[in-house]
Design a protein around this motif. Sequence first.
Motif, PDB file in Angstrom:
ATOM      1  N   LEU A  56       1.013  -1.242  -0.199  1.00  0.00           N
ATOM      2  CA  LEU A  56       0.042  -0.341   0.118  1.00  0.00           C
ATOM      3  C   LEU A  56       0.885   1.028  -0.195  1.00  0.00           C
ATOM      4  N   SER A 174      -8.735  -9.545  -4.143  1.00  0.00           N
ATOM      5  CA  SER A 174      -8.978  -8.882  -2.475  1.00  0.00           C
ATOM      6  C   SER A 174      -9.392 -10.518  -1.841  1.00  0.00           C
ATOM      7  N   ILE A 215      -4.131  -5.956  -1.839  1.00  0.00           N
ATOM      8  CA  ILE A 215      -2.929  -4.942  -2.043  1.00  0.00           C
ATOM      9  C   ILE A 215      -1.863  -4.654  -3.381  1.00  0.00           C
ATOM     10  N   TYR A 229      -6.870  -2.537  -7.395  1.00  0.00           N
ATOM     11  CA  TYR A 229      -6.336  -1.434  -7.036  1.00  0.00           C
ATOM     12  C   TYR A 229      -6.503  -0.683  -5.521  1.00  0.00           C
ATOM     13  N   ILE A 233      -8.274  -1.844  -1.167  1.00  0.00           N
ATOM     14  CA  ILE A 233      -8.436  -0.122  -0.561  1.00  0.00           C
ATOM     15  C   ILE A 233      -8.941  -0.050   0.099  1.00  0.00           C
TER      16      ILE A 233
END
Length: 916
Positions: A56, A174, A215, A229, A233
Amino acid sequence: MRMMTFLLVGLLVHVVFFLSIFDIYFTSPLVHGMTPQATPMAPPASRLVLVVADGLRADSLFTLLPNGSSRAPYLRSVIEEKGTWGVSHTRVPTESRPGHVALIAGFYEDVSAIAKGWKENPVEFDSVFNETRNTWCWGSPDILPMFAKGASGDHVYTHTYPAEEEDFASTDASRLDTWVFTQVKSFFQSAKSNSSLRANLLEDENVFFLHLLGIDTNGHAHRPMSQEYLNNIGLVDTGVAELVSMVEDFFGHDGRTAYVFTSDHGMTNWGSHGAGHPSETLTPLVAWGAGVNYAHKVTEVQPYKDGFLQDWKLEHLRRVDVNQADIAPLMASLIGIPFPVNSVGVLPLLYLNNSDHFKAESIYTNAIQVLEQYKIKMSQKKETTLSFLFTPYHFFFVTLHSLLIRLLQDIFDLVQPVHFPSSVSCQISLCRSLIAHALEGLLYYHTYDRFFLGCSVVLGFVGWTSYVVLVILKTHANLNRRPGLLKQVRAYATIPLSLLCVCVTVVITGFLLIQRSPVTYYVYCLLPVPLWYSVLKESGTLTDLIRSAPSLPLWKCFGYFVLVSFGIELLVVSFFHRAMLTVGLVVLSVWPFLSGLFDKAKFRSLSWCVGCLCLAAFPLMPVVGREPNIHLVTCAGLLTLFTSACYLWSSRRRTTLHLSDRQQFFTQMLLVAVCAYVPSLTHSSLQQKQGLPLFNQIISWTTLGRLVLKSGLSEALFPPVLSWLMFVWINIEQEAMLAQGVSGRQELATIDFSANIDITKIRQLKLDDIRRSYFFVFFIITAFFGTGNIASINSFDPASVYCFLTIFNPFIMGGLMMWKVIIPFIIVMCTFETIQVATQLSSRSLFLIVLVISDLMALHFFFLVQDYGSWLDIGTSISHYVIVMSMTIFLMLLSVVTHILTSQRLFLWRPKMHFP
């Protein structure tokens, strides 16, 4: 036989020189035997939740959407209302393993330890998890086991998903994070009915660690700017909000839980990490809960060099940046466990919401913990150094650190900060200074022997290079030899020389024995002795050179010396600025015109010029950050097919290819056509999230030699252009030999590489052979850096191996990418082998010249190695030396391989001949 012995000795010498850099710069900084240090005051938190969102970037989390909202609304509300935030600055290499070691253990892992293992802990180091009462971990099988194995008492419990789940071609990575959140939820649900587990959870000094890999995986597969992506988050933000609610409900909102949210590293726009770009080294840090400061508003804009504060719309809130290793002492302080004994982090006091007395005690404990490492390091070095040679670290030698520690203890015992608040700032300032000097002292003793070892290696380097030059002059140059009587006198003169070398060896060995030096020190210090003995033994060759000076073309020799020196400097600078390779190729393009070859071979000269200029475009292209361009891959395949067809047509006119050779040629062309089509099909399948087709995977593994065509970038065009230039080089060198009056030019198809002729008896070296050797070194460097540099090597981008596998496997993927780097090397090596045979050159003498050129470059880079400045500068300077030394060793091994490849004839489908 003598040549083989020389190669083996040379290989051994270069392996020693190569390994020396690891003893000088890459030794482990860890020491053992320290006493754990903990703050004596009651901690503010009973438990801590650590959430690491792998890959991240700071700006990806903090930057607002165009409509002014945040893609992570819960964490944004924490930053603005009830927590402290900042940027955690990572160090190179920005990879998952060293990042997590810095976060959880508080020190920056050395390169040698990183290379020893990935999923397990290769060295015994202390960590926050090891000091806790219990630690529960959920996440990737690549990270969690290494902290569990090193923990004492079996109190670190890991829950990991199968490694096969880390698939870059998955429809939605994810789900890795969803798995973690689901498992944590099930864990707390089961704890409600499991009395023993609930009792363990209610104890203090517990840590819950969530490693979220989704991520990072989505970033590699789809790039950080992709919707996958960015949506990931948001999923993590929602998961963290639900996690906090669940934890608070379980513990009855007792206000004793601290939360830390951060990342191990960032990611470039093109989906890679490993180097020092700000997008990789700037990671988010958000802390809140028990013992953590609330959001602190500021009235004036804070100055930060990265300039991101205004872009993030957070200039009204205090930003507290930390080094990544500082997070470990922060977590230890919050829950009251001993600081990790190997930590070099400095406690960030601005994150603590506690009394000034607690802060002063905590930073004091931090200082004692770092000083413990310093004292152990100093005592170890003092024990292995003669007393009259030992030079202590100047700061503590002058200030007597033990007296300073007693003074600090007296302050804490006699002066209560409650009654004298002004003393707190003095105590904290003194402790910070103590920590800074202790860290400097650690570095001082860690690098104590660096100068001594460096001098030994340089002495050996110079000795080896001098010996090789003397061998070239003695064996492969026409020099006026001295009379035999004088040679006998020189032979008798070697007797005291041998005795002197024995005495020097005994003195060095005794010195190292007294100091109880490691075994490798004996190698580095004793290796120069036989090397310089060999140099002095061959010193008569220098006299022969002087006697031959009147008959040598001195001005031409001087001109070659200046040009080669300039060329070596150009190659050295090209390691820092790839555009210098473009300059070099432009200069090389005019060589036929300056040497007069254009008048004798116009077509080959023009082809050489065009080939150099085409190849010169590649160093100007970006090395990383390029989006896949499948059209370039197709163009590369078509270019290769066109070139092959042209050669096949021309050889058919000359009838120089046998039927079996044509069959093999057609087979190769068919494989190239298939390899040019497979990347396009694979890219389309991955774009549609249909995974990697099995047929494509089989074709890719069976045609491993065409890995470059699967890079999906302009790298695919590089090998065909390089191959064409190498083909022209072979032909134009034959013309150069004819221009020099050397006969024997052969067509390439008729050269018998397998004859194993001793061509050293055909002719001696000429000055122009130095130019050929330099061309070879230049093209080797161009093959290595033509489409990449240090940044592209350090940055992990698995896109180029997606045709082979998409499930994360660092060793297989790393091996495939290394093979991709080797392919251009083999092209240049085979070309050089062909030039040696086709132009009747001595392979031994040419190789020795190449060895001298590469060793001079390596010696240059050895002096450029630095242990100051930014970590990227330090790592880059060391990488340059390692690359050149690896290249030299690799060329020694590859020369044998290419000799085999060019001296064996392959036969495919050759029918059996029947005679009546």
